[in-house]
Every structure is written in structure tokens, then in C-alpha cells.
Design a protein around this motif. Structure first.
Motif, PDB file in Angstrom:
ATOM      1  N   LEU A  66       0.821  -1.201   0.000  1.00 54.10           N
ATOM      2  CA  LEU A  66       0.000   0.000   0.000  1.00 54.10           C
ATOM      3  C   LEU A  66       0.853   1.248   0.000  1.00 54.10           C
ATOM      4  CD1 LEU A  66      -0.345   1.037   3.385  1.00 54.10           C
ATOM      5  CD2 LEU A  66      -1.091  -1.322   3.269  1.00 54.10           C
ATOM      6  N   ALA A  67       0.262   2.271  -0.562  1.00 55.04           N
ATOM      7  CA  ALA A  67       0.811   3.617  -0.564  1.00 55.04           C
ATOM      8  C   ALA A  67       2.147   3.713  -1.288  1.00 55.04           C
ATOM      9  CB  ALA A  67       0.925   4.149   0.868  1.00 55.04           C
ATOM     10  N   GLY A  68       2.614   4.945  -1.408  1.00 55.78           N
ATOM     11  CA  GLY A  68       3.941   5.264  -1.900  1.00 55.78           C
ATOM     12  C   GLY A  68       4.408   4.553  -3.142  1.00 55.78           C
ATOM     13  N   SER A  69       5.502   3.847  -3.006  1.00 55.62           N
ATOM     14  CA  SER A  69       6.133   3.194  -4.151  1.00 55.62           C
ATOM     15  C   SER A  69       5.236   2.162  -4.803  1.00 55.62           C
ATOM     16  CB  SER A  69       7.446   2.527  -3.733  1.00 55.62           C
ATOM     17  OG  SER A  69       8.394   3.490  -3.362  1.00 55.62           O
ATOM     18  N   VAL A  70       4.529   1.382  -4.014  1.00 53.94           N
ATOM     19  CA  VAL A  70       3.733   0.287  -4.583  1.00 53.94           C
ATOM     20  C   VAL A  70       2.607   0.822  -5.465  1.00 53.94           C
ATOM     21  CG1 VAL A  70       2.353  -1.756  -4.070  1.00 53.94           C
ATOM     22  CG2 VAL A  70       4.328  -1.224  -2.656  1.00 53.94           C
ATOM     23  N   THR A  71       1.889   1.829  -4.984  1.00 56.48           N
ATOM     24  CA  THR A  71       0.806   2.382  -5.802  1.00 56.48           C
ATOM     25  C   THR A  71       1.369   3.102  -7.032  1.00 56.48           C
ATOM     26  OG1 THR A  71       0.695   4.347  -4.387  1.00 56.48           O
ATOM     27  CG2 THR A  71      -0.864   2.561  -3.925  1.00 56.48           C
ATOM     28  N   THR A  72       2.502   3.761  -6.884  1.00 56.92           N
ATOM     29  CA  THR A  72       3.127   4.419  -8.031  1.00 56.92           C
ATOM     30  C   THR A  72       3.585   3.392  -9.051  1.00 56.92           C
ATOM     31  OG1 THR A  72       3.812   6.290  -6.668  1.00 56.92           O
ATOM     32  CG2 THR A  72       4.978   5.988  -8.754  1.00 56.92           C
ATOM     33  N   ARG A  82      -3.911   9.716 -15.727  1.00 60.21           N
ATOM     34  CA  ARG A  82      -4.401  10.411 -14.530  1.00 60.21           C
ATOM     35  C   ARG A  82      -4.580   9.381 -13.433  1.00 60.21           C
ATOM     36  NH1 ARG A  82      -9.524  13.736 -15.577  1.00 60.21           N
ATOM     37  NH2 ARG A  82      -8.857  14.599 -13.601  1.00 60.21           N
ATOM     38  N   TRP A  83      -4.356   9.821 -12.211  1.00 59.73           N
ATOM     39  CA  TRP A  83      -4.507   8.930 -11.062  1.00 59.73           C
ATOM     40  C   TRP A  83      -5.950   8.456 -10.992  1.00 59.73           C
ATOM     41  CZ3 TRP A  83      -1.216   6.497  -8.061  1.00 59.73           C
ATOM     42  CH2 TRP A  83      -1.694   5.870  -6.920  1.00 59.73           C
ATOM     43  N   ASP A  84      -6.119   7.154 -10.882  1.00 58.94           N
ATOM     44  CA  ASP A  84      -7.457   6.577 -10.790  1.00 58.94           C
ATOM     45  C   ASP A  84      -7.437   5.523  -9.685  1.00 58.94           C
ATOM     46  OD1 ASP A  84      -9.900   5.307 -11.051  1.00 58.94           O
ATOM     47  OD2 ASP A  84      -9.783   5.161 -13.236  1.00 58.94           O
ATOM     48  N   PRO A  85      -7.925   5.893  -8.489  1.00 63.57           N
ATOM     49  CA  PRO A  85      -7.902   4.952  -7.366  1.00 63.57           C
ATOM     50  C   PRO A  85      -8.584   3.626  -7.671  1.00 63.57           C
ATOM     51  CG  PRO A  85      -8.621   7.121  -6.629  1.00 63.57           C
ATOM     52  CD  PRO A  85      -8.525   7.178  -8.118  1.00 63.57           C
ATOM     53  N   ALA A  86      -9.619   3.660  -8.493  1.00 63.97           N
ATOM     54  CA  ALA A  86     -10.332   2.425  -8.834  1.00 63.97           C
ATOM     55  C   ALA A  86      -9.454   1.469  -9.638  1.00 63.97           C
ATOM     56  CB  ALA A  86     -11.609   2.752  -9.614  1.00 63.97           C
ATOM     57  N   LYS A  87      -8.518   2.005 -10.416  1.00 67.62           N
ATOM     58  CA  LYS A  87      -7.618   1.141 -11.195  1.00 67.62           C
ATOM     59  C   LYS A  87      -6.427   0.678 -10.367  1.00 67.62           C
ATOM     60  CE  LYS A  87      -8.925   2.757 -15.717  1.00 67.62           C
ATOM     61  NZ  LYS A  87      -8.523   3.401 -16.963  1.00 67.62           N
ATOM     62  N   ILE A  88      -6.098   1.426  -9.335  1.00 66.29           N
ATOM     63  CA  ILE A  88      -4.987   1.046  -8.458  1.00 66.29           C
ATOM     64  C   ILE A  88      -5.442  -0.002  -7.449  1.00 66.29           C
ATOM     65  CG2 ILE A  88      -3.334   1.874  -6.724  1.00 66.29           C
ATOM     66  CD1 ILE A  88      -2.769   2.883  -9.569  1.00 66.29           C
ATOM     67  N   GLN A  89      -6.572   0.270  -6.778  1.00 65.23           N
ATOM     68  CA  GLN A  89      -7.075  -0.613  -5.733  1.00 65.23           C
ATOM     69  C   GLN A  89      -7.319  -2.015  -6.270  1.00 65.23           C
ATOM     70  OE1 GLN A  89      -7.244  -0.182  -2.547  1.00 65.23           O
ATOM     71  NE2 GLN A  89      -8.251  -2.105  -2.092  1.00 65.23           N
ATOM     72  N   GLY A  90      -6.625  -2.978  -5.697  1.00 66.63           N
ATOM     73  CA  GLY A  90      -6.799  -4.375  -6.084  1.00 66.63           C
ATOM     74  C   GLY A  90      -6.017  -4.795  -7.313  1.00 66.63           C
ATOM     75  N   SER A  91      -5.267  -3.879  -7.907  1.00 65.15           N
ATOM     76  CA  SER A  91      -4.452  -4.273  -9.061  1.00 65.15           C
ATOM     77  C   SER A  91      -3.348  -5.222  -8.590  1.00 65.15           C
ATOM     78  CB  SER A  91      -3.866  -3.049  -9.774  1.00 65.15           C
ATOM     79  OG  SER A  91      -3.000  -2.329  -8.923  1.00 65.15           O
ATOM     80  N   ILE A  92      -2.797  -5.935  -9.517  1.00 65.31           N
ATOM     81  CA  ILE A  92      -1.764  -6.932  -9.216  1.00 65.31           C
ATOM     82  C   ILE A  92      -0.465  -6.529  -9.904  1.00 65.31           C
ATOM     83  CG2 ILE A  92      -1.083  -9.372  -9.456  1.00 65.31           C
ATOM     84  CD1 ILE A  92      -3.544  -9.148  -7.743  1.00 65.31           C
ATOM     85  N   LEU A  93       0.617  -6.543  -9.150  1.00 61.57           N
ATOM     86  CA  LEU A  93       1.952  -6.386  -9.714  1.00 61.57           C
ATOM     87  C   LEU A  93       2.661  -7.720  -9.587  1.00 61.57           C
ATOM     88  CD1 LEU A  93       3.299  -2.978  -8.357  1.00 61.57           C
ATOM     89  CD2 LEU A  93       2.970  -3.599 -10.752  1.00 61.57           C
ATOM     90  N   SER A 149      -2.929  -1.865  -2.869  1.00 68.40           N
ATOM     91  CA  SER A 149      -4.046  -1.191  -2.197  1.00 68.40           C
ATOM     92  C   SER A 149      -3.831   0.317  -2.245  1.00 68.40           C
ATOM     93  CB  SER A 149      -4.153  -1.653  -0.747  1.00 68.40           C
ATOM     94  OG  SER A 149      -5.179  -0.929  -0.090  1.00 68.40           O
ATOM     95  N   ASP A 150      -4.860   1.010  -2.680  1.00 67.02           N
ATOM     96  CA  ASP A 150      -4.856   2.467  -2.679  1.00 67.02           C
ATOM     97  C   ASP A 150      -5.231   2.998  -1.306  1.00 67.02           C
ATOM     98  OD1 ASP A 150      -6.850   5.122  -3.716  1.00 67.02           O
ATOM     99  OD2 ASP A 150      -4.697   5.035  -4.092  1.00 67.02           O
ATOM    100  N   ARG A 151      -5.666   2.116  -0.459  1.00 69.04           N
ATOM    101  CA  ARG A 151      -6.058   2.498   0.894  1.00 69.04           C
ATOM    102  C   ARG A 151      -4.805   2.610   1.751  1.00 69.04           C
ATOM    103  NH1 ARG A 151      -9.726   2.443  -2.400  1.00 69.04           N
ATOM    104  NH2 ARG A 151     -11.704   1.413  -2.105  1.00 69.04           N
TER     105      ARG A 151
END
Length: 163
Positions: A66-72, A82-93, A149-151
Motif C-alpha cells: 500500500l501507498a507510496g512506491s507500490v501504488t506508483t 491520470r490517477w485513478d484509485p479504482a484502477k490502483i485498488q486491487g491491481s496486481i503487480l 491497495s490504494d487504501r
């Protein structure tokens, strides 16, 4: 995984890797590693720190970042304009994704990183270190993916109290 003092030292050492700062160990100057050895030196430091981190007894491990580097990293991987929390939340790397992103971060200047689709302002100077640390954590835990997680941490604390 780490207390604040160890995390701060590791962050400084990773910054030293990318910005040619003097490397430290426990706050004491230990010299400035050169060129190719610089990356190896810091990857070894990450491995050393992770080697002393207790592993979860339950396998397989589900890793949530979550947060910082992982969401980036997720935003850059998805090339979000553009930042889209819905596309970040639950995405898989996946490890494969990181193996493509790490060379990209190595080959681009700070100014070039700022223009990458998905790059969050203020993360361009730490994203390479963050990607290397995440990859090493995944290797240590024996997992090939991280759920993004975007949370924030607060959501996890609330979830733990409610459920």
C-alpha cells in the motif's frame, strides 16, 4: 518488517545508490561504493536486512502493498495518464512487471521519470529504490505477486477491529 531506525538507514543507503551520497552503516561513514559495485552493495544490504526478518509460518503468502512506491509502480505499469484509485485498488503487480520496470527506472533520468505516465509527483526520486526493495521482499516471501491497495494502513487497522 523494520523499525524506524532500520528503515531510515535502508532508505538512506538506497538513496546513496542512486544519488552518489556517502554510504553509511549505523550512521558511520563507510565510503562511497563505485559504479557497478554500488547496485550490488545495496542489494546485498537489502538481502541482509530481509534475512533477519521472520517469515510468516503460513504458506502461501498473500502480499498486499500500500501507498507510496507500490501504488506508483502500479500506476506506471498501467501507464495511467491520470490517477485513478479504482484502477490502483486491487491491481496486481507481478515479479515480471517489476523486472520490466526496474530497467526503465535505471535507464531514465530524474526529469524523464517525471514524465512517465502514472508517475506520482515526488516519487520519481525514490521509485527505483522502492521497486528494488519490493522485488527483494517478494523474493524473500516466495511470492510472485503483490496485491496493490490504494487504501492506507488505517483501513487495515479498522478492518482488523471490525472483522
Amino acid at each position: 518488517f523494520m523499525d524506524d531506525s532500520n528503515a531510515a538507514e535502508l532508505a538512506y543507503r538506497m538513496d546513496a545508490l542512486f544519488y552518489d551520497l556517502p554510504a553509511t552503516r549505523g550512521g558511520a561513514y563507510v565510503g562511497k561504493p563505485d559504479g557497478v559495485n554500488k547496485l550490488h552493495t545495496h542489494l546485498v544490504a537489502i538481502d541482509e536486512r530481509l534475512a533477519t526478518t521472520p517469515l510468516p509460518s503460513q504458506k502461501p503468502v498473500t502480499l498486499v502493498g500500500l501507498a507510496g512506491s507500490v501504488t506508483t509502480l502500479s500506476a506506471v505499469h498501467q501507464k495511467l495518464a491520470r490517477w485513478d484509485p479504482a484502477k490502483i485498488q486491487g491491481s496486481i503487480l507481478k515479479t515480471d512487471d517489476l523486472e520490466k520496470l526496474i530497467p526503465l527506472f535505471r535507464q531514465t533520468t530524474l526529469d524523464q521519470k517525471k514524465t512517465l505516465p502514472g508517475m506520482v509527483a515526488g516519487r520519481e526520486d525514490t521509485i527505483r529504490a522502492g521497486s528494488l526493495i519490493l522485488k527483494k521482499v517478494m523474493e524473500r516471501l516466495g511470492t510472485s505477486q503483490v496485491i496493490v491497495s490504494d487504501r492506507g494502513l488505517r483501513y487495515g487497522v479498522v478492518w482488523d477491529q471490525v472483522v
